[in-house]
Scaffold this active site. Structure first.
Site, short mmCIF file in Angstrom:
data_model
loop_
_atom_site.label_atom_id
_atom_site.label_comp_id
_atom_site.label_asym_id
_atom_site.label_seq_id
_atom_site.Cartn_x
_atom_site.Cartn_y
_atom_site.Cartn_z
N SER A 186 13.68 5.55 5.70
CA SER A 186 12.49 4.73 5.97
C SER A 186 11.45 4.93 4.87
O SER A 186 11.23 6.05 4.41
CB SER A 186 11.86 5.12 7.30
N GLY A 187 10.79 3.84 4.53
CA GLY A 187 9.74 3.90 3.52
C GLY A 187 10.26 3.75 2.12
O GLY A 187 9.51 3.47 1.19
N ASP B 186 5.33 -3.06 8.94
CA ASP B 186 5.65 -1.64 8.71
C ASP B 186 5.47 -1.28 7.23
O ASP B 186 6.45 -1.03 6.51
CB ASP B 186 7.09 -1.37 9.17
N HIS C 171 5.37 3.45 9.81
CA HIS C 171 5.81 4.33 10.90
C HIS C 171 6.05 5.77 10.45
O HIS C 171 6.19 6.67 11.28
CB HIS C 171 7.03 3.74 11.63
#
Lengths: 27, 266
Positions: free
Chosen positions: B185-186, B91, B41
């Site tokens: 995120s990530g 994701d 994402h």
């Protein structure tokens, strides 16, 4: 090697460097 | 990261920062000299691949250290199930860099969790440059937090059965409000196995950042490990730019061309 550290800290890294191994500094 | 502390340099040498248009937007992790693992994402909504930069060897977003390296992105591989069975399912993204990472004591790859990994009695940590409060305060210093893993069935109970899929895992600290937040995120969730650090999760999503009953949801790396290894092993390396003509050779050719031009005029 390209590392600019004192010789005692130098670590040889090949292209196939081991994963998940933090650099451990001797005391 | 909520409830974390500043991380020391070299403690999380696999941590990467994904920048878009000059700003940190997501975390990532080094898994190979050409590859960064991150969340799908972070790369969606038709973002321009040329506007991404990856930084490694960084603890302070505003200060490049002696070991900081900067990279342009060659290609991004998004998992084919991203958004297919769940709005943020699958994701995971692999980012190939244009040039090779030089490893050092501050820049090292993390191990990828194998498909058969058993998650029990582990000490696991999340790291990132995301929000440090529910109000959206930020820190330039990389934050670290120890997060207990939450049993998958319990996470399903908290979020609802259809929200937590087998390719996800949950972690968080209910009592002390320790969790990941926007901008993390990530980034990696890593655990130590007999002095070797293994990435088991990728920060993915959650119900806000600071609702005690809703832990952070991570992409389960062991679910994707075959896909990760397949692409790292089978994707061609980026084309390297041809070396420029050396200045000496260039000067000789230039003199020769000028001489020929003068001779042709005689």
């Amino acid at each position: 090697t390209a590392h600019r550290h004192p010789a005692s800290e130098e670590v040889a890294f090949s292209r196939d460097v081991a994963c998940g191994q933090r650099h451990v500094q001797g005391k | 990261i909520l409830g974390g502390v500043d991380a020391l340099e070299t403690k999380w040498p696999w941590q990467a920062s994904v920048h878009y248009a000059g700003f940190h937007i997501c975390g990532g992790s080094i898994v190979d000299e050409y590859w960064i693992l991150s969340a799908a994402h972070c790369f969606d909504r038709n973002k321009n691949i040329k506007a991404f930069d990856i930084y490694v060897g960084l603890v302070d977003l505003k200060v490049a250290g002696n070991h900081t390296q900067w990279f342009e992105v060659n290609r991004v591989i998004i998992h084919p199930t991203y958004g297919l069975y769940h709005p943020i399912g699958g994701d995971i993204a692999l980012v190939q860099l244009k040039t090779r990472i030089v490893f050092s004591d501050s820049v090292l790859p993390i191990c990828i969790a194998p498909p058969d990994l058993t998650l029990s009695n582990l000490s696991c940590w999340a790291t990132g440059w995301g929000y440090i409060s529910r109000q959206g305060d930020t820190s330039n210093k990389l934050q670290e937090v120890r997060l207990p893993l939450i049993p998958w069935q319990l996470c399903q109970l908290l979020y609802g059965q259809t929200d937590i899929l087998p390719d996800m895992l949950c972690a968080g600290n209910f009592r002390n409000m320790k969790t990941a937040c926007e901008g993390d995120s990530g980034g990696p969730l890593v655990c130590e196995f007999d002095r070797t650090w293994v990435q088991i999760g990728i920060v993915s999503w959650g119900q806000g950042c600071a609702y005690p009953m809703y832990p952070t949801v991570f992409a389960r790396v062991s679910f994707f490990s075959k896909w990760i290894h397949h692409h790292i092993e089978n994707t061609p390396l980026p084309l390297q730019p041809l070396p420029a003509l050396s200045s000496t050779l260039g000067a000789i050719i230039s003199v020769l061309m000028t001489s020929l031009a003068v001779l042709s005029m005689l």
